[in-house]
Design an enzyme around this catalytic site. Structure first.
Site, PDB file in Angstrom:
ATOM      1  N   HIS A 106     -25.116  -0.817  -0.627  1.00 29.76           N
ATOM      2  CA  HIS A 106     -24.976  -2.127   0.025  1.00 29.76           C
ATOM      3  C   HIS A 106     -24.796  -2.008   1.537  1.00 29.76           C
ATOM      4  O   HIS A 106     -24.927  -2.993   2.254  1.00 29.76           O
ATOM      5  CB  HIS A 106     -23.856  -2.948  -0.621  1.00 29.76           C
ATOM      6  CG  HIS A 106     -22.471  -2.553  -0.227  1.00 29.76           C
ATOM      7  ND1 HIS A 106     -21.672  -1.743  -1.009  1.00 29.76           N
ATOM      8  CD2 HIS A 106     -21.729  -2.882   0.856  1.00 29.76           C
ATOM      9  CE1 HIS A 106     -20.496  -1.586  -0.417  1.00 29.76           C
ATOM     10  NE2 HIS A 106     -20.509  -2.262   0.708  1.00 29.76           N
ATOM     11  N   SER A 166     -16.585   0.833   3.240  1.00 32.17           N
ATOM     12  CA  SER A 166     -17.682   1.018   2.290  1.00 32.17           C
ATOM     13  C   SER A 166     -18.467   2.284   2.586  1.00 32.17           C
ATOM     14  O   SER A 166     -18.713   2.612   3.745  1.00 32.17           O
ATOM     15  CB  SER A 166     -18.678  -0.127   2.408  1.00 32.17           C
ATOM     16  OG  SER A 166     -18.388  -1.128   1.521  1.00 32.17           O
ATOM     17  N   GLY A 167     -18.932   2.919   1.517  1.00 30.27           N
ATOM     18  CA  GLY A 167     -19.779   4.096   1.689  1.00 30.27           C
ATOM     19  C   GLY A 167     -18.998   5.354   1.978  1.00 30.27           C
ATOM     20  O   GLY A 167     -19.512   6.460   1.839  1.00 30.27           O
ATOM     21  N   ASP A 209     -24.311   1.656  -6.736  1.00 30.03           N
ATOM     22  CA  ASP A 209     -24.076   1.375  -5.311  1.00 30.03           C
ATOM     23  C   ASP A 209     -23.975   2.708  -4.565  1.00 30.03           C
ATOM     24  O   ASP A 209     -22.908   3.147  -4.164  1.00 30.03           O
ATOM     25  CB  ASP A 209     -22.792   0.547  -5.144  1.00 30.03           C
ATOM     26  CG  ASP A 209     -22.623   0.024  -3.724  1.00 30.03           C
ATOM     27  OD1 ASP A 209     -23.560   0.181  -2.907  1.00 30.03           O
ATOM     28  OD2 ASP A 209     -21.550  -0.534  -3.428  1.00 30.03           O
ATOM     29  N   GLY A 253     -15.414  -2.230   6.101  1.00 26.45           N
ATOM     30  CA  GLY A 253     -15.621  -1.144   7.055  1.00 26.45           C
ATOM     31  C   GLY A 253     -15.411   0.214   6.429  1.00 26.45           C
ATOM     32  O   GLY A 253     -15.778   1.245   6.998  1.00 26.45           O
TER      33      GLY A 253
END
Length: 264
Positions: free
Chosen positions: A71, A214-215, A119, A212
């Site tokens: 995402h 995420s990932g 994801d 912020g």
């Protein structure tokens, strides 16, 4: 279905978060990481309005490959990766910056159905990172590894330090113990929203991932070596640090064969 909040930071406030008077400036409820304590952590940034803005975290898994969340990169933006960073608003001389030459999103990712999973994405960099004390490769878990309930892990990132707050200027970390799938998928937690290809961690109502983050990685020490077991994915739309709504991560060990097939 419970409302989910994806943890990419889509807009960036002009000012940055300052530590509270109690020193508790965190991911949410965390502390500033020791400088370069997580040398595989990268900042994923996008270009807008004449400047670069942090949007997500990620992990350097090969000298020219980064692991992040789908995402974070499923929009048509100009991205770059910064490795070796600590304060994203200052040049510290340790940074290595790379353009993203290709984006590989898991083919089963569906941005309209985050709860389905998948994801996860890989970014091929325009060059190869130089490994040193500031920039190192992440260690990935063995295929299929599932950590026990309450296993000690840490999230790290530059994400917001409170729900709807501001990004952190410096890399933060917070202790987020694993919540087993059986607990996390129970009615009083996430229910059927959480799949067994995900990892839940935290949920104490104090510490969590936030926009912020995420990932970015969930680091868990196995046999004395920190491995990246999770890719930060989502929290409750009620807020980042909601009790019994642990931060949810893509479980990296469920995707080892896909990762290998893309980067080989």
């Amino acid at each position: 279905m419970l409302q989910l909040l994806l943890l990419a930071a889509l807009t960036l406030c002009g000012s940055h978060a300052e530590p509270g008077s109690d020193g508790m400036q965190r991911v949410v409820g965390g502390t500033e990481a020791k400088t370069h304590a997580w040398p595989s952590q990268i900042s994923l940034q996008y270009y807008s309005g004449g400047g670069w803005h942090h949007t997500c975290g990620g992990s350097l898994i090969q000298r020219n490959w980064v692991l992040t969340a789908a995402h974070c990169v499923d929009s048509n933006r100009n991205f770059r990766v910064v490795a070796g960073d600590h304060n994203i608003y200052k040049s510290e001389g340790t940074e290595q910056t790379f353009a993203v030459s290709s984006i590989h999103i898991h083919p089963r990712w569906n941005s309209n159905n985050v709860a389905a999973g998948y994801d996860i994405a890989l970014l091929r960099l325009s060059g190869s990172a130089t490994l040193n004390s500031y920039v190192q490769l992440a260690v990935l878990p063995s295929q299929g590894t599932v950590l026990a309930n309450n296993y000690a892990c840490y999230i790290s990132g530059w994400g917001m330090t409170s729900t709807n707050g501001q990004l952190s200027s410096v890399l933060l970390q917070a202790y987020l113990p694993v919540v087993s799938y059986s607990t996390c998928s129970s009615y009083s937690y996430w229910g059927s929203t959480v799949k067994d290809t995900m990892i839940c961690a935290g949920g104490d109502g104090v510490r969590s991932g936030c926009q912020g983050d995420s990932g970015g990685p969930l680091h868990c020490a196995v046999n004395g070596v920190y491995q990246v077991h999770g890719v930060t994915s989502f929290v409750s739309s009620l807020g980042c640090n909601v009790r019994n709504k642990p931060t949810v991560f893509t479980r990296v060990s469920a995707y080892i064969s896909w990762i290998s097939s893309v980067i080989s």
